[in-house]
Each structure stands twice: as structure tokens, then as C-alpha cells.
Write a protein that holds these residues in place. Structure first.
Motif, short mmCIF file in Angstrom:
data_model
loop_
_atom_site.label_atom_id
_atom_site.label_comp_id
_atom_site.label_asym_id
_atom_site.label_seq_id
_atom_site.Cartn_x
_atom_site.Cartn_y
_atom_site.Cartn_z
N GLU A 2 11.88 8.55 -8.31
CA GLU A 2 12.74 7.46 -8.77
C GLU A 2 13.96 7.29 -7.86
N ILE A 3 14.41 6.04 -7.78
CA ILE A 3 15.63 5.70 -7.07
C ILE A 3 16.65 5.26 -8.11
N LYS A 4 17.60 6.13 -8.41
CA LYS A 4 18.58 5.83 -9.45
C LYS A 4 19.95 5.46 -8.89
N SER A 5 20.19 5.80 -7.65
CA SER A 5 21.50 5.53 -7.05
C SER A 5 21.36 5.47 -5.54
N LEU A 6 22.43 5.10 -4.89
CA LEU A 6 22.44 5.06 -3.43
C LEU A 6 22.17 6.43 -2.83
N ASP A 7 22.61 7.49 -3.50
CA ASP A 7 22.39 8.84 -2.98
C ASP A 7 20.91 9.18 -2.86
N ASP A 8 20.08 8.58 -3.72
CA ASP A 8 18.64 8.87 -3.69
C ASP A 8 17.95 8.30 -2.45
N LEU A 9 18.65 7.44 -1.71
CA LEU A 9 18.06 6.86 -0.50
C LEU A 9 18.22 7.76 0.71
N LYS A 10 19.15 8.67 0.65
CA LYS A 10 19.46 9.50 1.82
C LYS A 10 18.27 10.38 2.20
N GLY A 11 17.81 10.20 3.44
CA GLY A 11 16.70 10.99 3.96
C GLY A 11 15.33 10.49 3.53
N LEU A 12 15.26 9.39 2.75
CA LEU A 12 13.99 8.86 2.26
C LEU A 12 13.19 8.28 3.43
N LYS A 13 11.98 8.77 3.62
CA LYS A 13 11.10 8.25 4.66
C LYS A 13 10.29 7.09 4.07
N PHE A 14 10.63 5.90 4.50
CA PHE A 14 10.15 4.68 3.85
C PHE A 14 9.43 3.81 4.87
N ARG A 15 8.14 3.51 4.59
CA ARG A 15 7.42 2.56 5.43
C ARG A 15 7.93 1.18 5.10
N ILE A 16 8.55 0.55 6.09
CA ILE A 16 9.08 -0.79 5.89
C ILE A 16 9.12 -1.51 7.22
N THR A 25 3.61 12.35 4.26
CA THR A 25 4.26 12.06 5.54
C THR A 25 5.41 11.09 5.35
N ILE A 26 5.25 10.19 4.37
CA ILE A 26 6.32 9.28 3.97
C ILE A 26 6.54 9.44 2.46
N ASP A 27 7.73 9.04 2.02
CA ASP A 27 8.09 9.16 0.61
C ASP A 27 7.87 7.86 -0.17
N ALA A 28 7.80 6.75 0.55
CA ALA A 28 7.70 5.44 -0.10
C ALA A 28 7.13 4.45 0.91
N ALA A 29 6.60 3.36 0.37
CA ALA A 29 6.04 2.33 1.24
C ALA A 29 6.03 0.99 0.54
N GLU A 30 6.32 -0.05 1.31
CA GLU A 30 6.16 -1.41 0.79
C GLU A 30 5.06 -2.09 1.59
N TRP A 31 4.33 -2.98 0.91
CA TRP A 31 3.35 -3.79 1.63
C TRP A 31 3.56 -5.25 1.25
N VAL A 32 2.92 -5.73 0.21
CA VAL A 32 3.09 -7.13 -0.19
C VAL A 32 3.46 -7.22 -1.66
N GLY A 33 2.47 -7.08 -2.51
CA GLY A 33 2.69 -7.23 -3.95
C GLY A 33 1.43 -6.81 -4.68
N PRO A 34 1.36 -7.06 -5.98
CA PRO A 34 0.27 -6.52 -6.80
C PRO A 34 -1.13 -6.83 -6.29
N TYR A 35 -1.37 -8.06 -5.82
CA TYR A 35 -2.73 -8.43 -5.43
C TYR A 35 -3.26 -7.54 -4.32
N ASP A 36 -2.48 -7.38 -3.23
CA ASP A 36 -2.90 -6.52 -2.13
C ASP A 36 -2.73 -5.04 -2.46
N ASP A 37 -1.62 -4.71 -3.11
CA ASP A 37 -1.31 -3.31 -3.36
C ASP A 37 -2.36 -2.64 -4.23
N TYR A 62 5.94 5.04 -8.89
CA TYR A 62 7.08 4.17 -9.19
C TYR A 62 7.00 2.90 -8.34
N TYR A 63 6.94 1.76 -9.02
CA TYR A 63 6.74 0.47 -8.35
C TYR A 63 8.02 -0.34 -8.52
#
Length: 367
Positions: A166-180, A211-223, A234-235
Motif C-alpha cells: 500500500e501507498i499511504k503517504s509520500l514516505d511510502d514512495l521512497k525507494g519504490l521501484k516502479f515501472r512507468i 525485480t520491481i515493486d509496482a507497475a502501470e500499464w493501461v487500465g482494466p481491459y489490458d491489465d 493493490y490497484y
């Protein structure tokens, strides 16, 4: 699938469109036979992108009496997914189906062809591209890369992606490996995120292995098709970096200029046809897909408002910084930014007021 309505397009600069149902034209016998290759950034298990590619090459052939044949290739069959524009630029292929913002490493100006964080929604972006001079500006920029841009698909507003925690605050973003992808990675890096640009077909294994902690692609249809809910529950929403996402066919400028005018018109017309269909397909398919994802265990979460507010401020600061040191970015930004601001004012009056009212009424279960 039978989709024969044709969006007949004027010159590439104006991109004015009008809807006409037409039969394939009679092609003069002396028109040349042309063979092109098109390489794609999008894996074949994404049915919308695959259908767009299939229909694009098929319809161009039909509208040119079989004289202009295009063969398309999936990622890795000619070049990797994120090297499409390189392949067009150096003449390996004549065209490529990709997203401009994959190439911000070359120049952040590429983002304008796709979207920018906290930019315009789909209708607003289309207005800028078609009637606000956006396409002309983008194609002027692309001359340095031996490319011509023809918009071909829209996804609509995207989701914020799949997170293993979960991402509850700005602190939770620190060091997050995010495909974007695109400019958003630069925005998020200033909030402590470690952005990763990974091709669509490689996201699932990267999430699965951690290898990554999170990833975005498009939306429900593709995901749903890519199976992300199995490895990150967590979406998050909204994808504030993609209020719309436009993809396109990037054609070799050298090869484009060799084409007869009728062949260029066929490319533009069919691309417009596919753009309308792709957006409709995403809009029609995403509600059901979202319900199924939630039923299967996905947990919907809104991004914390303070995180989005911080990202908004950073994005606008970045644009000003980029405009101050990159003349190509500045030239397009000085068209894009005031157009966006005017669109926001107008949509706040009618569209947003209407949407907010009817959505709240339906949510209150009145009927």
C-alpha cells in the motif's frame, strides 16, 4: 470483425477529419506497388493493439487496391519493443506502432505525441492535435528524427497501476521501484521513486520476481489480460500521468515523401478509423474487466491527495525547467500549455459539472 467506416483525413498538417462510409477506391493501373514493414511496441496478447495493427495493414491494402502492402511485426521479431523509433529512423523498417513518450531519453519533447503528467484528457488532447496545431508542431520536431507521426489509437484515462504494498503517504514512495513510462518517471523520481522503463511483455515477470515493486500499464481491459492482479493486489487510481494516452504510427519521413498522395491519405484515414475504434473498445471493455479484477481479489485504492498535489507541483516545475533549456520542448510547450489551460476552464463549466452531478446521483442509488 467488420469495421468499414472510413475517417477520411485531410493533409497531415491539419488532420481535419470527417466520417464517411466508402468503398475501396478504384486505383489507377499505373499506381506503384509498395511494400512496407511496420514493427510494434505492443505484445500480441493485447488484443486491442493487435487488432489495430491487423486492421491497419488490411485496410490500407484494401483502400489502395492491394497496391500498398504493409506487413507488421510484434516486439522482438525485428527490433525490441522500445527501439521502434530507432528502427524507423535508421531505415531498418519503414514504420512503427509505438508511443512517443517511450523515447524521452532521446528528447522529452517526444512526450507531446502521447501525453504529459497532469495534461489533457482524450477529447482535449484530440482538440489540440487536430484543431490546435499540435500535429504540425510534433511533425516539425520529428523531422530531425526522419519521422512522420500519424495518430492511431487512444486508451482514454489510465489507472495508476499495480503495487505489491500500500501507498499511504509520500514516505511510502521512497525507494519504490516502479515501472512507468515517459515524463512521469522524472516527476516521481523527485518524490523518491526509482522509475523503471520496461516493455509491456516484460512487466509480469518483473513483478512476479520482485525485480520491481509496482507497475502501470493501461487500465482494466489490458491489465486483466496481462495478469497483474496475480502478483500485485493493490490497484491504484487515477493514472495522473496519463489523463489520455495516444499512440501512433511513426513513418520514415524519407519513405513517406515517396508515397503517392492517395497512399498517404489511406494511412491517415485508416489510422483515424482505428483511433475511434480503440477508444470505444477500451471504454466498453474496462467496466466489466474492473469488476472481474475486484471480484478476483484486486484492492482498489486512490492515490493519497497530498502525493498527487506534490506531483502536480513538481510536474509544472519540470516543464518550466525543460522549456528554459530545450528550445524544441519550449516551442511545443508554448502551444500545449495555454491550450490545456483554456480547455480546463471550458470543461469545468459544462463537462465536469454534468459528470459530477450524474455520477453522484447514480452513486447515491437514486435509480
Amino acid at each position: 470483425m467488420k469495421r468499414r467506416g472510413l475517417m477520411k483525413t485531410a493533409g497531415i498538417g491539419s488532420a481535419a477529419v470527417a466520417t464517411h462510409a466508402v468503398a475501396a477506391p478504384a486505383i489507377a493501373q499505373d499506381m506503384p506497388e509498395v511494400r512496407w514493414r511496420l514493427t510494434s511496441s505492443f505484445p500480441k496478447n493485447l488484443d486491442i493493439a493487435t487488432t489495430v495493427s491487423d486492421e491497419f495493414v488490411k485496410r490500407v491494402g484494401e483502400l489502395t487496391g492491394g497496391k500498398f502492402q504493409i506487413k507488421w511485426f510484434a516486439p522482438g521479431e525485428v527490433v525490441p519493443a522500445l527501439q521502434v523509433i530507432d528502427a524507423v529512423q535508421n531505415g531498418t523498417v519503414e514504420s512503427g506502432f509505438t508511443a512517443g513518450y517511450y523515447y524521452v531519453g532521446k528528447d522529452p519533447t517526444f512526450s507531446f505525441a502521447t501525453t504529459l503528467p497532469f495534461g489533457m484528457n482524450t477529447r482535449q488532447h484530440n482538440a489540440w492535435i487536430i484543431a490546435g496545431g499540435g500535429l504540425e508542431l510534433i511533425n516539425d520536431f520529428l523531422k530531425d528524427y526522419n519521422c512522420v507521426y500519424v495518430p492511431i489509437a487512444h486508451t482514454g484515462a489510465q489507472m495508476g497501476g499495480w503495487f505489491r504494498r500500500e501507498i499511504k503517504s509520500l514516505d511510502d514512495l521512497k525507494g519504490l521501484k516502479f515501472r512507468i513510462a515517459g515524463f512521469a518517471g522524472q516527476v516521481l523520481s523527485r518524490l523518491g521513486v526509482v522509475p523503471q522503463q520496461i516493455a509491456g511483455g516484460d512487466i509480469y515477470p518483473a513483478l512476479e520476481k520482485g525485480t520491481i515493486d509496482a507497475a502501470e500499464w493501461v487500465g482494466p481491459y489490458d491489465d486483466e489480460r496481462l495478469g497483474f492482479a496475480k502478483v500485485a493486489k493493490y490497484y491504484y487510481y487515477p493514472g495522473w500521468w496519463e489523463g489520455c494516452t495516444q499512440t501512433g504510427v511513426f513513418c520514415s519521413l524519407k519513405e513517406w515523401e515517396k508515397l503517392p498522395a492517395s497512399y498517404r491519405t489511406a494511412i491517415q484515414a485508416v489510422a483515424s478509423e482505428q483511433m475511434n475504434w480503440a477508444l470505444a473498445k477500451y471504454d466498453a471493455g474496462s467496466p466489466g474487466a474492473l469488476r472481474r479484477l475486484v471480484a478476483a481479489g484486486a484492492e482498489l485504492r486512490p492515490f493519497p491527495r497530498d502525493m498527487m498535489a506534490a506531483a502536480y507541483d513538481i510536474a509544472l516545475e519540470l516543464y518550466d525547467e525543460m522549456a528554459s533549456k530545450n528550445p524544441k520542448f519550449k516551442k511545443i510547450y508554448e502551444s500545449w500549455k495555454p491550450f490545456r489551460d483554456e480547455q480546463y476552464l471550458w470543461f469545468r463549466v459544462a463537462e465536469n459539472t454534468f459528470d459530477n452531478f450524474v455520477f453522484s446521483q447514480q452513486a447515491s442509488k437514486k435509480r
